[in-house]
Scaffold this active site. Structure first.
Site, PDB file in Angstrom:
ATOM      1  N   LYS A 120      -6.498  17.483  11.602  1.00 45.60           N
ATOM      2  CA  LYS A 120      -5.850  16.201  11.855  1.00 45.60           C
ATOM      3  C   LYS A 120      -6.523  15.506  13.040  1.00 45.60           C
ATOM      4  O   LYS A 120      -7.684  15.189  12.968  1.00 45.60           O
ATOM      5  CB  LYS A 120      -4.344  16.429  12.051  1.00 45.60           C
ATOM      6  N   ASP A 165       3.707  23.822  17.819  1.00 48.74           N
ATOM      7  CA  ASP A 165       2.713  23.220  16.926  1.00 48.74           C
ATOM      8  C   ASP A 165       2.443  21.834  17.496  1.00 48.74           C
ATOM      9  O   ASP A 165       3.277  20.937  17.410  1.00 48.74           O
ATOM     10  CB  ASP A 165       3.257  23.155  15.492  1.00 48.74           C
ATOM     11  N   TYR A 177       6.610  21.315   9.299  1.00 48.50           N
ATOM     12  CA  TYR A 177       5.521  21.253   8.335  1.00 48.50           C
ATOM     13  C   TYR A 177       5.825  22.202   7.176  1.00 48.50           C
ATOM     14  O   TYR A 177       6.111  23.381   7.391  1.00 48.50           O
ATOM     15  CB  TYR A 177       4.209  21.621   9.031  1.00 48.50           C
TER      16      TYR A 177
HETATM   17  C1  LIG Z   1      -1.485  19.984   8.461  1.00 47.48           C
HETATM   18  C2  LIG Z   1      -0.543  20.693   9.357  1.00 47.48           C
HETATM   19  C3  LIG Z   1      -0.547  22.088   9.448  1.00 47.48           C
HETATM   20  C4  LIG Z   1      -1.439  22.967   8.575  1.00 47.48           C
HETATM   21  O1  LIG Z   1      -2.779  22.792   8.851  1.00 47.48           O
HETATM   22  P1  LIG Z   1      -3.953  22.958   7.750  1.00 47.48           P
HETATM   23  O2  LIG Z   1      -5.168  22.642   8.535  1.00 47.48           O
HETATM   24  O3  LIG Z   1      -3.674  21.983   6.641  1.00 47.48           O
HETATM   25  O4  LIG Z   1      -3.903  24.371   7.276  1.00 47.48           O
HETATM   26  C5  LIG Z   1       0.324  22.686  10.342  1.00 47.48           C
HETATM   27  N1  LIG Z   1       1.165  21.957  11.105  1.00 47.48           N
HETATM   28  C6  LIG Z   1       1.203  20.612  11.032  1.00 47.48           C
HETATM   29  C7  LIG Z   1       2.152  19.854  11.890  1.00 47.48           C
HETATM   30  C8  LIG Z   1       0.353  19.932  10.159  1.00 47.48           C
HETATM   31  O5  LIG Z   1       0.414  18.597  10.076  1.00 47.48           O
END
Ligand SMILES: *Cc1c(COP(=O)(O)O)cnc(C)c1O
Length: 361
Positions: free
Chosen positions: A198, A173, A99
């Protein structure tokens, strides 16, 4: 209990005052004290704790199998965990396909405070082992990766890293997989991080993040950073994410069904190459010389950043979400299209793509 049952019930205790089944939105900054220094549990000031947030944190912990903390964004969660675990002089191993915001945080912010890092292809276990130094404090895994959707074997990376006797803190993550498909703590990781913006929130109506850790002592350190820095999720956002969690298993099944139909179409579509889908979740990527044209012609797939909501989205990562990795080893191809397949009727999604790809031919 099975995951579906846990998803529906996680973090839900009838409200102690009125027995409401769903946690109240405690939209308050502070809590009345009956006497100096006397308060209920740890509710003295809402940066430190808030009952709506606590309910969500309990739920996140139950779904990932650890101790949860809820943040105002995924990046705030990532920042809190890295700063809780690392100090100046420490080294972090990052995936070379990650990311963009995580890369930016480490590369542009945390290196100024003495953190160093190495980018590595984590599907190559020898490369992971070679990247370790005596200063390596954290191995950061992202799987499936964003946007190339490579799948990293979390167990294998942990085994390889620990084989040499090193015990870095391993973070996954888990934003793309969600605990429906992958529970990092059960695979041996020390922590899972989420952008709850997400799939966990799932309705594209709030930004938030989460950290879930195994060790209570690390949990306390994360809470300490959270309270010190203050990137806490607001009560209404916590309410929305907690509401989203209750249908996570249903939504993930529907996202996967949409993605499967879309992949079936794309594999035979003219000009489309390198179709990627990990076999779960709604994230699909492919390459096409007219990537930008396609992304501008779809109607159901909205041209937008982000992912994981019930509605389908389309984007061109190189031009939209991954500019922060441009020119680095983590750069992504310019002709790459990333889809977040929603939970609409799969036939309608396929028709939309067929029109958008065909029109440019
Ligand atoms: C969107 C995302 C983030 C960051 O999250 P935010 O809520 O936008 O701060 C981190 N890791 C992944 C894989 C993401 O898709």
């Amino acid at each position: 209990m099975k995951f579906a049952t846990r998803a529906v019930h996680a973090g839900l205790e009838p409200d102690p005052t009125y027995r409401s089944v769903i946690p109240a939105i405690h939209q308050t900054s502070t809590f009345a004290q009956p006497a100096v220094g006397e308060f209920v549990e740890d509710y003295d000031y809402a940066r430190s704790a808030n009952p709506t947030r606590s309910a969500l944190e309990t739920a996140l912990g139950e779904l990932e199998g650890g101790l949860g903390s809820s943040f105002s964004s995924g990046m705030a969660a990532t920042h809190a965990l890295l700063t809780a675990v690392c100090s100046a002089g420490d080294h972090v191993v990052l995936p070379n396909d990650l990311y963009g915001g995580t890369f930016r945080l480490v590369d542009k912010v945390l290196t100024r405070f003495g953190l160093t890092y190495t980018l590595v292809d984590q599907t190559d276990l020898d490369a992971v082992a070679a990247a370790l130094t005596p200063q390596t404090k954290v191995v950061w895994i992202e799987t499936p990766t964003n946007p190339l959707l490579n799948v990293v074997d979390v167990r294998a990376v942990i085994a390889r890293v620990r084989a040499g006797g090193a015990t870095p803190f391993v973070v996954v993550d888990n934003t793309f997989a969600t605990p429906v498909n992958q529970r990092p703590l059960e695979l041996g990781a020390d922590a899972a991080v989420h952008s709850v913006t997400k799939y966990l929130g799932g309705h594209s109506d709030t930004v938030g993040g989460a950290v879930i850790v195994k060790d209570p002592e690390v949990h306390e350190r994360v809470r300490f950073v959270q309270n010190s820095v203050g990137a806490v999720a607001g009560p209404f956002d916590c309410f929305l994410v907690h509401r989203g969690l209750r249908t996570l298993h249903l939504r993930m099944a529907a996202h996967a069904a949409s993605a499967e139909a879309v992949v079936g179409f794309l594999k035979a579509a003219p000009g489309v190459v390198d179709v990627r889908w990990p076999g779960f979740s709604g994230m699909v990527s492919f390459r096409h010389p007219d990537a930008i044209g396609i992304a501008q012609r779809t109607k159901l797939f909205t041209l937008a950043e982000s992912l994981g909501g019930v509605e389908s989205l389309i984007e061109v990562p190189q031009a939209m979400t991954h500019q922060s990795v441009e020119g680095s080893d983590a750069a992504v191809p310019a002709d790459l299209v990333r889809l977040s397949c929603g939970v609409e009727a799969p036939e309608d999604l396929v028709d939309d793509l067929r029109r958008a790809i065909g029109a440019g031919a």
